[in-house]
Design an enzyme around this catalytic site. Structure first.
Site, PDB file in Angstrom:
ATOM      1  CE  LYS A 116     -17.622  27.749  18.652  1.00 42.14           C
ATOM      2  NZ  LYS A 116     -18.956  28.030  18.102  1.00 42.14           N
TER       3      LYS A 116
HETATM    4  N1  GLU Z   1     -21.027  25.355  16.823  1.00 45.18           N
HETATM    5  C1  GLU Z   1     -22.371  25.790  16.635  1.00 45.18           C
HETATM    6  C2  GLU Z   1     -22.472  27.291  16.828  1.00 45.18           C
HETATM    7  O1  GLU Z   1     -21.506  28.004  16.671  1.00 45.18           O
HETATM    8  C3  GLU Z   1     -23.371  25.007  17.476  1.00 45.18           C
HETATM    9  C4  GLU Z   1     -23.181  25.093  18.959  1.00 45.18           C
HETATM   10  C5  GLU Z   1     -24.051  24.124  19.748  1.00 45.18           C
HETATM   11  O2  GLU Z   1     -24.882  23.450  19.145  1.00 45.18           O
HETATM   12  O3  GLU Z   1     -23.865  24.063  20.957  1.00 45.18           O
HETATM   13  O4  GLU Z   1     -23.517  27.825  17.072  1.00 45.18           O
END
Ligand code: GLU
Length: 452
Positions: A116
């Site tokens: 993240k």
């Molecule tokens: N931000 C989204 C999540 O928390 C998508 C993450 C992604 O597609 O890599 O799942």
């Protein structure tokens, strides 16, 4: 203790919460129970990069922003997870979100680990040009810490397809002469984005809810048809959830954004809410609706409550006032452990974030595959594949919960032998999801062994 007093002492550090949730399942997973070192290895980030971003603002002055990218685990594959822009971003928050990504990818069984990123910035206070500068500087600063086979970003809170286009472009300028499309997902369609990606998080939440109800998860609510729904947040997840749940026959009775909420027990017309939001930048003050304070939307009487904003929204302070039959976590980490306990006591099932909002990363995976193969799948194909993935993960969580509930006495006996006096928490849907996900990570780690 009264509710506000409990809220005062509640630990809301997201990383502590993620750790607590992870530890809850140790007694249920033999490899973890036998090896505290393995637990440590799987939970703690493999890598955490902190960067300082000097930006020339539109009026000429220099401002410094702080960015973070945490790779929680690459045990099951390259890191995967979004980048958020928000004033509340901190290293601890990004760590927690990265840990949840690892579990989410394992639960829906896609070949990614978890990561993240975030930049501490108020996106409502910067221009589009400043947002592009921050994004580009962030990606430049991360350098080779991201890459199509190392760590693949995506959209999250206050970032979108345009932000992903800047990420792709910046990375491509730094790595010319190769196919860079799989370095980031959630891109615009004409840069290799996937059909169905913008609506994927909400669509996944709908599939999970539909499946759960179909399997009798809440016998007094057999289907979405006629179900009343309240949604906190009107960003990508919340807005699309409103559209899709309405289309599936549900009645949206309340929605909210950072400015407040609106309520109509007879049902909001979602197209009207969207038009109002686009025109005034908020859902508040839509004609014919009752005004709600931002957190009040969570307490509206409804069948399905969908928190689709940020973490720590349902806490010890308000959990006893939740008035829904099912909670569907479209946001990451919206419910605290103390709130989980209150909801369990009230008999409200929680479809946990790592299941309910996994649709986004599933279609991100499909985008990545299409990019590597230079293909474009049609929308029906993406939709059908997503449905299959989400149903399968939901079935697995439900059957795992039944299994561990049945074996609880045995688990307690085994656990008490090695951990006298320590309790085994009674499992819920979140526990079951973590058992499946952490179990898969533990198995992958044992198969790989430790290098060298
Ligand atoms: N931000 C989204 C999540 O928390 C998508 C993450 C992604 O597609 O890599 O799942």
């Amino acid at each position: 203790m009264t509710a506000p007093e409990r809220a005062f002492v509640e630990d809301l550090n997201p990383n502590h919460i993620a750790r607590h949730q992870f530890e809850q399942v140790i007694p249920y997973i033999r490899e973890l129970a036998e090896s505290p070192g393995l637990t440590e290895w799987l939970f703690e980030p493999e890598q955490s990069v902190n960067v300082t971003l000097p930006i020339r603002m539109d009026d000429g002055h220099i401002e410094v922003f702080y960015g973070y990218r945490v790779l929680n685990s690459a045990v099951r594959g390259p890191g995967k997870g979004g980048i958020r822009f928000h004033p509340q971003v901190s290293e601890d928050e990004v760590r927690a979100l990265a840990a949840w990504m690892t579990l989410k990818c394992a639960l829906v069984d896609i070949p990614f680990g978890g990561a993240k990123g975030g930049v501490q910035v108020d996106p409502r206070k910067i221009s589009q040009h400043e947002k592009a500068s921050i994004t580009r500087r962030f990606i430049a600063a991360l350098g080779s810490n991201i890459g199509p086979y190392t760590d693949i970003p995506a959209p999250d809170v206050y970032t979108d397809a345009q932000t992903m286009a800047w990420i792709f472009d910046t990375y491509s300028m730094m790595h010319p002469g190769q196919n860079n499309r799989p370095v980031v997902t959630g891109k615009p369609l004409d840069l290799g984005g996937s059909l169905g990606r913008p609506t994927a998080t909400a669509q996944g939440a709908l599939f999970v809810t539909e499946r759960f109800l179909h399997l009798g998860g809440r016998p007094d609510l057999p289907s979405l048809e006629g179900a009343t729904v309240a949604i906190q947040g009107f960003g990508n997840a919340g807005r699309n959830a409103a559209i899709l749940f309405e289309k599936a026959g549900a009645t949206i009775v309340a929605v909210s954004d950072t400015k407040g909420g609106i309520f109509d027990p007879n049902g909001l017309d979602v197209a009207r809410v969207e038009e109002h939001k686009d025109r005034t930048a908020s859902v508040v003050e839509l004609d014919g609706t009752k005004a709600l304070a931002p957190l009040e939307v969570l307490e509206v009487p409804c069948d399905i409550l969908i928190p689709a904003a940020l973490e720590n929204q349902i806490t010890a302070a308000n959990a006893d006032r939740i008035n829904a039959k099912v909670l569907v976590e479209a946001a990451n980490g919206p419910t605290t452990p103390a709130a989980d306990a209150v909801l369990a006591a009230k008999g409200i099932p929680v479809l946990p974030d790592i299941l309910a909002n996994a649709g986004g990363v599933v279609v991100s995976y499909y985008e990545w595959v299409q990019n590597i193969e230079d293909q474009q799948w049609d929308e029906e194909e993406v939709h059908a594949k997503l449905r299959k993935k989400m149903y399968r993960a939901t079935d697995k969580v439900i059957s795992t919960l039944a299994d561990v509930q049945e074996g609880i006495e045995e688990t307690r006996t085994v656990w008490s032998e090695s951990h006298p006096g320590e309790e085994v928490p009674y499992p819920n849907l979140r526990t079951a999801a973590y058992i499946v996900a952490a179990g898969r990570c533990a198995t992958a780690a044992s198969h790989r062994g430790i290098w060298p």
